[in-house]
Enzyme design. Structure first.
Site, PDB file in Angstrom:
ATOM      1  N   ASP A  37       0.852  -1.187   0.000  1.00  0.00           N
ATOM      2  CA  ASP A  37       0.000   0.000   0.000  1.00  0.00           C
ATOM      3  C   ASP A  37       0.889   1.239   0.000  1.00  0.00           C
ATOM      4  OD1 ASP A  37      -3.222   0.471   0.846  1.00  0.00           O
ATOM      5  OD2 ASP A  37      -1.895   2.187   1.183  1.00  0.00           O
ATOM      6  N   GLY A  82      -7.295   2.304  -5.078  1.00  0.00           N
ATOM      7  CA  GLY A  82      -7.984   3.316  -5.865  1.00  0.00           C
ATOM      8  C   GLY A  82      -8.956   4.097  -5.010  1.00  0.00           C
ATOM      9  N   LEU A  83      -9.539   5.116  -5.605  1.00  0.00           N
ATOM     10  CA  LEU A  83     -10.517   5.921  -4.882  1.00  0.00           C
ATOM     11  C   LEU A  83     -11.841   5.184  -4.817  1.00  0.00           C
ATOM     12  CD1 LEU A  83      -9.677   9.385  -6.479  1.00  0.00           C
ATOM     13  CD2 LEU A  83      -9.063   8.589  -4.191  1.00  0.00           C
ATOM     14  N   GLN A  85     -16.019   4.499  -4.328  1.00  0.00           N
ATOM     15  CA  GLN A  85     -17.254   5.101  -4.822  1.00  0.00           C
ATOM     16  C   GLN A  85     -17.965   5.828  -3.682  1.00  0.00           C
ATOM     17  OE1 GLN A  85     -19.647   2.113  -6.655  1.00  0.00           O
ATOM     18  NE2 GLN A  85     -21.324   3.477  -7.190  1.00  0.00           N
ATOM     19  N   PRO A 124     -14.027   1.754 -12.062  1.00  0.00           N
ATOM     20  CA  PRO A 124     -14.885   0.849 -12.838  1.00  0.00           C
ATOM     21  C   PRO A 124     -14.075  -0.352 -13.332  1.00  0.00           C
ATOM     22  CG  PRO A 124     -14.325   2.753 -14.163  1.00  0.00           C
ATOM     23  CD  PRO A 124     -13.739   3.002 -12.799  1.00  0.00           C
ATOM     24  N   ASP A 151     -22.175  -9.532  -8.655  1.00  0.00           N
ATOM     25  CA  ASP A 151     -23.550  -9.305  -9.101  1.00  0.00           C
ATOM     26  C   ASP A 151     -24.285 -10.637  -9.261  1.00  0.00           C
ATOM     27  OD1 ASP A 151     -23.186  -6.246 -10.069  1.00  0.00           O
ATOM     28  OD2 ASP A 151     -21.483  -7.451 -10.690  1.00  0.00           O
ATOM     29  N   ARG A 154     -25.099 -11.971  -5.830  1.00  0.00           N
ATOM     30  CA  ARG A 154     -26.263 -11.254  -5.292  1.00  0.00           C
ATOM     31  C   ARG A 154     -27.543 -11.769  -5.935  1.00  0.00           C
ATOM     32  NH1 ARG A 154     -23.209  -5.416  -5.902  1.00  0.00           N
ATOM     33  NH2 ARG A 154     -22.440  -5.234  -3.740  1.00  0.00           N
ATOM     34  N   HIS A 178     -20.033  -4.247 -14.900  1.00  0.00           N
ATOM     35  CA  HIS A 178     -20.303  -4.287 -13.458  1.00  0.00           C
ATOM     36  C   HIS A 178     -20.783  -2.889 -13.088  1.00  0.00           C
ATOM     37  CE1 HIS A 178     -20.060  -4.861  -9.201  1.00  0.00           C
ATOM     38  NE2 HIS A 178     -19.020  -4.048  -9.048  1.00  0.00           N
ATOM     39  N   THR A 232     -19.040  -1.079   0.196  1.00  0.00           N
ATOM     40  CA  THR A 232     -19.263  -2.527   0.145  1.00  0.00           C
ATOM     41  C   THR A 232     -17.898  -3.210   0.148  1.00  0.00           C
ATOM     42  OG1 THR A 232     -19.190  -2.707  -2.271  1.00  0.00           O
ATOM     43  CG2 THR A 232     -21.304  -2.137  -1.287  1.00  0.00           C
TER      44      THR A 232
END
Length: 314
Positions: A37, A82-83, A85, A124, A151, A154, A178, A232
């Site tokens: 990291d 990464g950043l 959501q 993404p 997905d 789920r 996704h 999540t």
């Protein structure tokens, strides 16, 4: 790569990365597990904490915090960095910011002499998997995204809950991006060996409008969770674990990863969530489902949106 020893390097020790790391140690999947990291102290702390869980694991794992140099001998590099959501933000909104971050990460990894498999989870995810493939120069089979594995999980869970059936016996796929343009493959959904459409036709208590609502809840699940808890991570952590096991154990399992299309489903030059056979070499082959006309149109739209979003950042 060391003979007989599986080394996995995780890049990114945020909530998703650490959920994956805990799952890996919990199930004793690899002999060596390295955390990397930009915040080195965070990676060190996570490695220390995880190492203390090893005595309770089914098999020993050597855990440490390291650097890109540790990727040289890695079988698999998993990127969750990464950043994240934010509430109200779509996965595609992240594309420009995370593409810049990813290009730097992938170059650093490849400079180590890495020659294994990439597994990408950062959103993404379809676009960033494509970016990783382009930047790395590795064969397309050895660059994989988490795609629609979560997905589809789920989807199976919610269908199982609705039908009162073990979700492990629900065989149904979400394909495409996704994200917001993903689609359910109703035409191939089965419960055990029985088609879902047959069950629907023979049981008045089950209705198509209920199934449509289930899909909406699947598609929008991340938004609902982010609104409530900020992010999540458990589900995607387990999804990454599942793909990792399929790779390291040479399983030849069918999972809906983000894989490179070159003519399958009538599309090419894009990474998209589709069923694929996963083994020690990465993507062995893509499973091409015979979609109905409505599904074909929606899949084509999903790929079109991905390509249009991706074009400015490549």
């Amino acid at each position: 790569m060391k003979k007989g020893i599986n080394r996995v390097v995780l890049v990114g020790t945020g909530a998703v990365g650490c959920s994956y790391a805990y799952s890996m140690i919990n199930q004793g999947v690899a002999e060596e597990f390295v955390l990397v990291d930009v915040n080195e102290a965070k990676a060190e702390g996570e490695a220390m904490d995880l190492s203390h869980a090893v005595p309770f694991s089914p098999s020993p794992t050597k855990v440490w915090s390291g650097s890109y140099a540790d990727c040289k001998d890695a079988d698999l590099v998993v990127i969750t960095a990464g950043l994240p959501q934010k509430p109200g933000e779509t996965r595609l909104d992240l594309v420009e910011k995370n593409t810049k971050i990813f290009k730097q990460i992938v170059r650093g990894i490849m400079d180590s002499g890495f020659d294994g498999i990439f597994l990408i989870a950062t959103n993404p995810v379809d676009i960033l998997t494509y970016v990783t493939w382009k930047e790395s120069g590795l064969p397309k089979e050895r660059v994989i995204g988490s795609g629609t594995t979560l997905d589809s999980a789920r989807f199976r869970y919610m269908l199982g809950d609705y039908l009162d059936v073990d979700p492990r016996n629900v065989h149904a796929y979400i394909v495409g991006e996704h994200g917001d343009t993903e689609l359910p493959v109703w035409s191939h959904a089965t419960i055990g060996v029985q088609k879902l459409e047959t069950i629907l036709a023979n049981n008045e208590q089950y209705k198509q409008e209920d199934l449509d609502k289930i899909f909406e809840n699947v598609r929008d699940a991340a938004y609902h969770i982010i609104e409530r808890k900020g992010a999540t991570y458990y589900g995607i952590g387990m999804s990454l674990l599942r793909v990792t096991k399929a790779i390291l154990n040479n399983e030849n399992s069918v999972l809906t990863v983000s894989a490179y299309l070159e003519g399958q489903y009538g599309e090419k030059d894009a990474y998209v969530g589709v069923p694929a056979v996963i083994n020690r070499e990465g993507v062995r082959e893509i499973v091409e489902l015979e979609l109905n006309e409505d599904e074909k149109a929606k899949f084509a739209h999903s790929v079109k949106v991905l390509k249009e979003t991706m074009a400015p950042v490549l």
